[in-house]
Write a protein that holds these residues in place. Structure first.
Motif: not given
Length: 451
Positions: A433-436, A439-440, A446-447
């Protein structure tokens, strides 16, 4: 290798496996008729299936070694011939020894089929497609249960015992011819790996497959979530629903069809899950085991006969265990080289059928004990005796879950030593979730952070 040729080979293999499943599950439909034909007790009837599964399970590892050496074509054709001979013997058997001999031959032939078909898949399909094709193989083959529940049962009740089993013998003969004429072990131009030579080398290969923790994790996964549906479909489901729950034969046939249909629908979803989340396979297995225990506890503890909707739920949960148990074969594929895949698959396949034969025998033994002590009030297959007898499943589910957890710890230690870590599920989800989000915020879409 061309895709159409690969699918043709797969179709032939699945057709052979479908026939094998039909032969395997046919005796589950004739439990009441067999009791009358052979004048047998509940434990004697369960012995038919126990011995069949004992032969099946006992041959898994030898068959795995043989298919690695001689290829799938010879093993599948030989299995079809043995099953045909077994059903031919059973068609004319009039006593328990004659019937047992027929089921032993069926078990031996059945043992040669599934492993051999599974071994074809990595040779004809790309690795990324193997989990999904494996699921499709298992679930397509389970259509054989519908043949045993509907056409076979119809012939049995309309024409009698011998014509019904002669029909099954003919199906095996047709499968043998189809395999000999059309099936190929591997794509043209593929170089066959050197086969293992000698008992010492064979024993060493078997030892290496067993010493791999991933193989044992696959075996215990198969042990834990495959047996309940097998016990239900092969022996005690039909008497439990007819005599214990008081359902009509047509309703039971619909429930058995639902059992097969659910597995076919769920199988591809589990295959995709395994492909996308290989580090969560054992978690999926444990969740299915917990759901199976909860479903059986609900049906067995409710006062009186269970409502139909509850039995439908039980059948659906058990059906999910079929494709779920195929995860065990994916463990074998992941942690073993291709030349040892048949042996490792055989070890995994032993698990579920050993659990099934233990459970089938225990249920029959308990039913007879309750009948002989007068608890059953003269009704061998009554609801109350079934409540106690079918509770034997909880022992196997608990033992299997413990063995999965123990094997998984060893697999994760091995993976950690190789630099692969398996963080807790919540930590993994939070990281994704943190990566997404990051990335946004960065505007990169999307990551794609590797796992």
């Amino acid at each position: 290798m061309t895709a159409p040729r690969a699918w043709l080979i797969w179709t032939i293999g699945v057709a052979s496996y479908l026939v094998a499943v039909t032969q395997r599950t046919s005796f589950g439909v004739v439990g009441l008729e067999a009791t009358e034909r052979f004048n047998a007790s509940a434990s004697a009837i369960s012995f038919f299936t126990v011995l069949q599964l004992l032969v099946y399970a006992g041959l898994q590892i030898p068959v795995g070694v043989l298919v690695d050496r001689f290829g799938s074509r010879l093993m599948i054709a030989s299995g079809a011939v043995l099953m045909g001979a077994g059903q031919l013997q059973l068609a004319f058997a009039e006593n328990i020894p004659g019937g047992v001999l027929g089921r032993v031959l069926v078990g031996a032939g059945d043992a040669m089929t599934f492993i051999s078909v599974i071994r074809l898949i990595p040779l004809w399909f790309a690795p990324a497609r193997v989990p999904l094709i494996t699921q499709l193989t298992g679930m397509s083959g389970q259509l054989g249960q519908l043949i045993s529940v509907i056409p076979f049962a119809l012939v049995l009740h309309s024409l009698g015992w011998s014509p019904a089993f002669l029909m099954l013998a003919g199906m095996s003969g047709m499968a043998a011819v189809l395999v000999v004429v059309l099936l190929k072990d591997m794509p043209p131009g593929t170089v066959r790996a050197e086969s293992v030579q000698g008992l010492r080398a064979t024993g060493a290969s078997l030892k290496r497959a067993w010493s791999q923790p991933g193989t044992r994790l696959g075996m215990w996964s198969h042990f834990t979530i495959q047996f309940s549906g097998t016990v239900f479909a092969m022996t005690w489901g039909y008497p439990f629903l007819i005599s214990g729950q008081g359902l009509e034969a047509g309703v039971v046939a619909m429930l058995m069809a639902l059992f097969v249909g659910t597995g076919i629908v769920v199988g591809p979803f589990i295959g995709r899950f395994v492909s996308r989340h290989p580090l969560r396979r054992s978690t999926m297995v444990l969740l299915i085991a917990a759901a199976t225990a909860a479903a059986w506890a609900t049906v067995l503890l409710i006062p009186g006969r269970a409502p139909l909707w509850m039995l439908v739920g039980l059948v659906i949960v058990m059906a999910i265990g079929g494709p779920g148990s195929m995860i065990g074969f994916d463990f074998a594929r992941t942690f073993n080289p291709a030349h040892r895949l048949g042996t490792a698959t055989g070890i995994v396949n032993v698990g579920g059928f050993c659990a099934a034969l233990i459970c089938i025998f225990l249920v029959g033994l308990v039913l007879d004990l309750l009948y002989s002590t007068g608890y059953s009030n003269g009704v061998l297959y009554g609801l109350e005796p079934f409540r106690i007898a079918l509770s034997a499943q909880f022992l196997l589910l608990g033992f299997g879950a413990f063995a999965i957890l123990a094997s998984r710890r060893k697999v994760r230690r091995q993976m950690a030593a190789q630099g692969v870590t398996v963080p807790p599920l919540l930590k993994t989800l939070a990281a994704r979730r943190r990566a997404r989000v990051e990335s946004r915020r960065a505007g990169n879409g999307p990551g794609s952070k590797p796992r």
